[in-house]
Design a protein around this motif. Structure first.
Motif, PDB file in Angstrom:
ATOM      1  N   GLN A   1       9.550  29.345  26.169  1.00  0.00           N
ATOM      2  CA  GLN A   1       8.852  30.241  25.077  1.00  0.00           C
ATOM      3  C   GLN A   1       7.348  30.072  24.863  1.00  0.00           C
ATOM      4  O   GLN A   1       6.975  29.018  25.197  1.00  0.00           O
ATOM      5  CB  GLN A   1       9.697  30.154  23.748  1.00  0.00           C
ATOM      6  CG  GLN A   1      11.017  30.377  23.779  1.00  0.00           C
ATOM      7  CD  GLN A   1      11.653  30.260  22.599  1.00  0.00           C
ATOM      8  OE1 GLN A   1      11.764  29.409  21.643  1.00  0.00           O
ATOM      9  NE2 GLN A   1      12.299  31.439  21.872  1.00  0.00           N
TER      10      GLN A   1
ATOM     11  N   LYS B   1       8.769  26.581  18.972  1.00  0.00           N
ATOM     12  CA  LYS B   1       9.278  26.277  20.375  1.00  0.00           C
ATOM     13  C   LYS B   1       9.589  25.030  20.908  1.00  0.00           C
ATOM     14  O   LYS B   1       9.666  24.640  21.973  1.00  0.00           O
ATOM     15  CB  LYS B   1       8.476  27.096  21.553  1.00  0.00           C
ATOM     16  CG  LYS B   1       6.822  26.674  21.443  1.00  0.00           C
ATOM     17  CD  LYS B   1       6.062  27.351  22.320  1.00  0.00           C
ATOM     18  CE  LYS B   1       4.754  26.845  22.564  1.00  0.00           C
ATOM     19  NZ  LYS B   1       4.765  25.654  23.450  1.00  0.00           N
TER      20      LYS B   1
ATOM     21  N   CYS C   1      11.595  31.205  33.255  1.00  0.00           N
ATOM     22  CA  CYS C   1      11.674  32.572  32.672  1.00  0.00           C
ATOM     23  C   CYS C   1      11.349  32.653  31.288  1.00  0.00           C
ATOM     24  O   CYS C   1      11.952  31.744  30.545  1.00  0.00           O
ATOM     25  CB  CYS C   1      12.875  33.305  32.795  1.00  0.00           C
ATOM     26  SG  CYS C   1      13.219  33.485  34.668  1.00  0.00           S
TER      27      CYS C   1
ATOM     28  N   VAL D   1      11.264  33.687  27.224  1.00  0.00           N
ATOM     29  CA  VAL D   1      12.181  34.561  26.696  1.00  0.00           C
ATOM     30  C   VAL D   1      11.521  34.823  25.092  1.00  0.00           C
ATOM     31  O   VAL D   1      10.899  33.738  24.851  1.00  0.00           O
ATOM     32  CB  VAL D   1      13.476  34.437  26.453  1.00  0.00           C
ATOM     33  CG1 VAL D   1      14.342  34.167  27.900  1.00  0.00           C
ATOM     34  CG2 VAL D   1      13.851  32.942  25.896  1.00  0.00           C
ATOM     35  N   ASP D   2      11.867  35.672  24.527  1.00  0.00           N
ATOM     36  CA  ASP D   2      11.357  36.025  23.091  1.00  0.00           C
ATOM     37  C   ASP D   2      12.383  35.089  22.182  1.00  0.00           C
ATOM     38  O   ASP D   2      12.028  34.411  21.206  1.00  0.00           O
ATOM     39  CB  ASP D   2      11.361  37.406  22.525  1.00  0.00           C
ATOM     40  CG  ASP D   2      10.150  37.960  23.364  1.00  0.00           C
ATOM     41  OD1 ASP D   2       9.095  37.721  23.842  1.00  0.00           O
ATOM     42  OD2 ASP D   2      10.218  39.252  23.662  1.00  0.00           O
ATOM     43  N   LYS D   3      13.993  35.501  22.310  1.00  0.00           N
ATOM     44  CA  LYS D   3      14.681  34.828  21.574  1.00  0.00           C
ATOM     45  C   LYS D   3      15.835  34.234  22.522  1.00  0.00           C
ATOM     46  O   LYS D   3      16.013  34.524  23.811  1.00  0.00           O
ATOM     47  CB  LYS D   3      15.344  35.809  20.562  1.00  0.00           C
ATOM     48  CG  LYS D   3      14.499  36.616  19.645  1.00  0.00           C
ATOM     49  CD  LYS D   3      15.109  37.483  18.859  1.00  0.00           C
ATOM     50  CE  LYS D   3      14.055  37.948  17.894  1.00  0.00           C
ATOM     51  NZ  LYS D   3      14.630  39.129  17.024  1.00  0.00           N
TER      52      LYS D   3
ATOM     53  N   GLN E   1      18.754  34.749  22.976  1.00  0.00           N
ATOM     54  CA  GLN E   1      20.026  35.813  22.720  1.00  0.00           C
ATOM     55  C   GLN E   1      20.420  36.193  24.099  1.00  0.00           C
ATOM     56  O   GLN E   1      19.948  36.068  25.019  1.00  0.00           O
ATOM     57  CB  GLN E   1      19.524  37.099  21.821  1.00  0.00           C
ATOM     58  CG  GLN E   1      19.092  36.649  20.562  1.00  0.00           C
ATOM     59  CD  GLN E   1      20.312  36.186  19.416  1.00  0.00           C
ATOM     60  OE1 GLN E   1      21.437  36.170  19.943  1.00  0.00           O
ATOM     61  NE2 GLN E   1      20.028  35.871  18.333  1.00  0.00           N
TER      62      GLN E   1
ATOM     63  N   ASP F   1      18.179  38.628  26.142  1.00  0.00           N
ATOM     64  CA  ASP F   1      17.048  38.022  26.559  1.00  0.00           C
ATOM     65  C   ASP F   1      17.455  37.282  27.959  1.00  0.00           C
ATOM     66  O   ASP F   1      16.647  37.379  29.106  1.00  0.00           O
ATOM     67  CB  ASP F   1      16.494  37.170  25.689  1.00  0.00           C
ATOM     68  CG  ASP F   1      15.991  37.596  24.277  1.00  0.00           C
ATOM     69  OD1 ASP F   1      14.700  37.951  23.866  1.00  0.00           O
ATOM     70  OD2 ASP F   1      16.902  37.862  23.403  1.00  0.00           O
TER      71      ASP F   1
ATOM     72  N   ALA G   1      17.972  40.062  30.682  1.00  0.00           N
ATOM     73  CA  ALA G   1      16.856  40.922  30.859  1.00  0.00           C
ATOM     74  C   ALA G   1      15.948  39.849  31.902  1.00  0.00           C
ATOM     75  O   ALA G   1      15.137  40.094  32.694  1.00  0.00           O
ATOM     76  CB  ALA G   1      15.536  40.813  29.898  1.00  0.00           C
ATOM     77  N   ALA G   2      16.066  38.459  31.610  1.00  0.00           N
ATOM     78  CA  ALA G   2      15.259  37.446  32.328  1.00  0.00           C
ATOM     79  C   ALA G   2      16.087  37.220  33.993  1.00  0.00           C
ATOM     80  O   ALA G   2      15.355  37.152  34.766  1.00  0.00           O
ATOM     81  CB  ALA G   2      15.430  36.134  31.893  1.00  0.00           C
TER      82      ALA G   2
ATOM     83  N   LEU H   1      22.060  32.581  26.444  1.00  0.00           N
ATOM     84  CA  LEU H   1      21.204  33.162  27.459  1.00  0.00           C
ATOM     85  C   LEU H   1      21.819  33.122  28.712  1.00  0.00           C
ATOM     86  O   LEU H   1      21.654  34.054  29.467  1.00  0.00           O
ATOM     87  CB  LEU H   1      19.698  32.186  27.419  1.00  0.00           C
ATOM     88  CG  LEU H   1      18.869  32.208  26.423  1.00  0.00           C
ATOM     89  CD1 LEU H   1      17.862  31.146  26.466  1.00  0.00           C
ATOM     90  CD2 LEU H   1      18.224  33.648  26.654  1.00  0.00           C
TER      91      LEU H   1
END
Length: 339
Positions: free
Chosen positions: A186, A191, A218, A220-222, A224, A227, A230-231, A252
């Motif tokens: 993060q 973080k 990678c 990530v924002d959260k 979740q 995320d 998406a990564a 994740l």
């Protein structure tokens, strides 16, 4: 000076008692600069809300508060359940509050605002600092969870996140993986957890003589599922070679596994996956998720025991003010089908 009142604080700042009440109770609207001035005056004058009610407490309420950032996160929901079970064994009732990691919410509950009189508070803080907590308006005993506040005058229960992440990465290395992606770094505070898990991942690679490749890390924002997915999508699209994923929490990992399946990438045949938290959902994923398992029941028991000791709530003498216990909870790698 006798008992400090709302009126005393208001006169000191030059505002009404109602304005001071709004600041104390988190009601109404008060400008940020004025809010800071009122809070400073509250600390300077030693005002304590609900002092009379607290003075009536010759015994104990039999209740404690547990404040967690996000109960929609399975880890925190399961931790809350473990805390309730451990409290029931001690004939204690737990009031659970969700703070969303917001400073105002964490401050209100640490000040004892908007909740009944409690015998203690267990707080997983993401926004407050040591200074915030040492100047809080309530003297109720407090125990901290997590990594955001690492060193403080308060008892603390934590997991060695760096060591746990290193163990997870070492497991992937032991089964032959060499291009291990890390999903969960993060760039925006808070973080601390992500930083510790990233450090453990890198330490394992270094010990194995494998250079760290920033393309495999990678952000990530959260923490979740979306995320994680998406990564993994971004990793695949980048063309970088990887044969494993260490995800910094199970959500994740589950999101990454979903994305890998969507791309026809098999787990664990093509890419092995390890998560962190050992949430129930991971046991029933397909394939079932290998993960770092912190002992949530042990976290609950340790936090409650520290809280009971903090103000003689267990019937023993109070510990020395300089003796601030920190308990590090053990973890294990739970090996399942994904790695």
């Amino acid at each position: 000076m006798g008992k400090i009142t709302l009126r005393d604080v208001g006169e000191h700042v030059g505002v009404s008692a109602k304005t001071v009440s709004n600041v104390v109770n988190g009601t109404g609207w008060v400008k940020d600069d004025l809010k800071l001035r009122v809070r400073a005056a509250i600390v300077e004058l030693g005002y304590r809300p609900n002092a009379a009610a607290r003075q009536l407490r010759s015994g104990r309420s039999g209740m404690i508060a547990l404040a967690l950032p996000d109960l929609a996160q399975p880890y925190f929901a399961e931790l809350a359940s473990a805390m309730v079970r451990a409290a029931e064994e001690r004939s204690i009732t737990v009031l659970i509050s969700q703070t969303n990691g917001q400073a105002d919410a964490e401050r209100r509950i640490s000040d004892g605002v908007g909740i009944p009189v409690m015998d203690g508070l267990i707080l997983s803080a993401l926004a407050l600092s040591v200074d915030d907590l040492t100047t809080r308006l309530d003297s109720t005993p407090i125990v901290l969870l997590g990594e955001h506040i690492g060193v403080s005058p308060f008892p603390h229960v934590t997991v060695d996140n760096a060591a746990a992440a290193r163990a997870a990465t070492e497991h992937l290395l032991a089964i032959g993986c060499r291009r291990i992606a890390a999903i969960g770094a993060q760039s925006v505070a808070p973080k601390e957890t992500a930083d510790l898990r990233l450090a453990g991942y890198r330490a394992a690679l270094a010990a194995a003589g494998i250079p760290s490749d920033d393309r495999l890390v990678c952000i990530v924002d959260k923490f979740q599922r979306a995320d994680g997915a998406a990564a993994a999508d971004a990793l695949i699209a980048s063309g970088v070679e990887f044969d494993a994923v260490f995800a910094f929490n199970d959500l994740l990992a589950l999101g990454a596994m979903h994305a890998l399946a969507e791309h026809g990438i098999r787990v664990p045949e093509d890419v092995a996956v390890v998560g962190f938290d050992d949430i129930d959902e991971g046991r029933f994923a397909s394939p079932s998720l290998t993960t770092v398992s912190p002992d949530k029941d042990a976290i609950a028991r340790a936090a409650l025991d520290l809280l009971l000791e903090a103000d003689g709530l267990d019937g023993e003498a109070n510990p020395s003010a300089t003796a601030v216990p920190t308990t590090t909870i053990p973890f294990q790698i739970v090996k399942r089908a994904s790695a």
